[in-house]
Enzyme design. Structure first.
Site, mmCIF file in Angstrom:
data_model
loop_
_atom_site.group_PDB
_atom_site.id
_atom_site.type_symbol
_atom_site.label_atom_id
_atom_site.label_comp_id
_atom_site.label_asym_id
_atom_site.label_seq_id
_atom_site.Cartn_x
_atom_site.Cartn_y
_atom_site.Cartn_z
ATOM 1 C CG ASN A 296 17.656 -64.794 -17.945
ATOM 2 O OD1 ASN A 296 18.728 -64.730 -17.377
ATOM 3 N ND2 ASN A 296 17.427 -65.639 -18.931
ATOM 4 C CB ILE B 93 16.298 -53.124 -29.882
ATOM 5 C CG1 ILE B 93 16.087 -54.188 -28.801
ATOM 6 C CG2 ILE B 93 16.104 -51.726 -29.322
ATOM 7 C CD1 ILE B 93 14.690 -54.247 -28.214
ATOM 8 C CG ASN C 257 20.238 -59.148 -25.117
ATOM 9 O OD1 ASN C 257 19.138 -59.573 -24.804
ATOM 10 N ND2 ASN C 257 21.041 -59.774 -25.971
ATOM 11 N N GLY D 151 10.615 -66.517 -19.077
ATOM 12 C CA GLY D 151 10.906 -65.522 -18.043
ATOM 13 C C GLY D 151 11.741 -66.007 -16.887
ATOM 14 C CG ASP E 230 23.466 -60.900 -29.962
ATOM 15 O OD1 ASP E 230 23.226 -61.905 -30.674
ATOM 16 O OD2 ASP E 230 22.652 -60.390 -29.180
ATOM 17 C CG HIS F 252 23.780 -63.959 -26.796
ATOM 18 N ND1 HIS F 252 22.739 -64.089 -27.707
ATOM 19 C CD2 HIS F 252 24.761 -64.799 -27.207
ATOM 20 C CE1 HIS F 252 23.103 -64.962 -28.633
ATOM 21 N NE2 HIS F 252 24.321 -65.408 -28.352
ATOM 22 C CG LEU G 63 13.267 -64.509 -28.392
ATOM 23 C CD1 LEU G 63 12.666 -65.885 -28.647
ATOM 24 C CD2 LEU G 63 14.797 -64.562 -28.401
HETATM 25 C C1 GRF Z 1 17.599 -67.699 -22.357
HETATM 26 O O1 GRF Z 1 18.530 -68.683 -22.768
HETATM 27 C C2 GRF Z 1 18.179 -66.332 -22.653
HETATM 28 O O2 GRF Z 1 19.583 -66.269 -22.589
HETATM 29 C C3 GRF Z 1 17.754 -66.112 -24.046
HETATM 30 O O3 GRF Z 1 16.407 -66.572 -24.058
HETATM 31 C C4 GRF Z 1 16.341 -67.757 -23.243
HETATM 32 C C5 GRF Z 1 15.046 -67.785 -22.475
HETATM 33 O O4 GRF Z 1 15.135 -66.905 -21.411
HETATM 34 N N1 GRF Z 1 17.914 -64.719 -24.411
HETATM 35 P P1 GRF Z 1 13.970 -66.758 -20.290
HETATM 36 O O5 GRF Z 1 13.797 -68.096 -19.613
HETATM 37 O O6 GRF Z 1 12.715 -66.333 -21.014
HETATM 38 O O7 GRF Z 1 14.516 -65.719 -19.369
#
Ligand code: GRF
Length: 210
Positions: free
Chosen positions: A14, A94, A108, A12, A151, A110, A91
């Site tokens: 992001n 969808i 999203n 988490g 993507d 990526h 992950l």
């Molecule tokens: C990140 O590299 C993101 O780009 C990918 O999953 C990884 C983990 O993201 N989709 P987070 O730390 O859970 O946000």
């Protein structure tokens, strides 16, 4: 006020960038109304709790079939009724039904410059392993709208990050997060919340005057 739900699977970071952006005013006109995780006990849920945001677990393990899981995910989103769904390290594929229901309202992040190093099976650390194996000198991150493909939706924002000699996948992942992901994802949400972009002929363009 743009109501957003963030969907997560793990750490988490992001999600945290979004929470911090709303708090420090770099993400405006936005309300985080919920966090949905497909995994129990992940740090994302702690981050949501610390921010006073409802954390919801919808785990495939709790449903007899994938269809039941997909339906539960969609039912929850219908109940929360967000304006925008943000996939932040989520992950799970969808389902088409959800893409249709939230057309051009799912984004999203990526960790590469799409169309490089993306598609089925290319996520998380694997993305950086591929970039290093190919020997690219520049990688980065992409925020895009989610469509039926993997993507493949219209690109909203990208930011480049230099690959340095001696990088491991872990070091590169962290640099891409710090220098790209945690910057362009909050910015994209702020742009959407303030009606600065639109999708025209399959491409994202800035609206006049923005
Ligand atoms: C990140 O590299 C993101 O780009 C990918 O999953 C990884 C983990 O993201 N989709 P987070 O730390 O859970 O946000």
């Amino acid at each position: 006020m743009l109501k957003i739900v963030v969907m997560v699977s793990g750490g988490g970071t992001n999600l945290q960038a979004i929470i911090d952006g709303i708090k420090n005013g770099t993400v405006t006109n936005t309300e985080l109304i919920g966090v949905i995780s497909n995994n129990k006990g992940v740090k994302s849920l702690d981050r949501a709790a610390a921010a006073g945001v409802p954390g919801i677990v919808i785990s495939p393990a709790d449903y007899p079939t994938r269809d039941d899981f997909n339906k539960a995910m969609l039912d929850k989103l219908e109940e929360l009724a967000p304006d925008l769904v943000v996939l932040a390290g989520f992950l799970v594929r969808i389902p088409e039904e959800m893409v249709k229901r939230f057309s051009n309202r799912i984004i999203n992040i990526h960790p590469s410059l799409i169309p490089s190093f993306c598609g089925v099976g290319c996520y998380g650390l694997k993305v950086h392993e591929k970039a290093l194996a190919r020997g690219v000198k520049l990688t980065g991150a992409t925020v895009h709208f989610v469509n039926e493909g993997m993507d493949e939706g219209p690109i909203i924002a990208q930011r480049g990050v230099a690959v340095e000699d001696g990088d491991t996948p872990e070091i590169l992942q962290r640099r891409v997060m710090e220098q790209a992901e945690w910057v362009i994802l909050p910015q994209a949400i702020d742009d959407i919340a303030n009606d600065r972009i639109e999708v025209k002929d399959g491409h994202v363009v800035r609206k006049k005057g923005n």
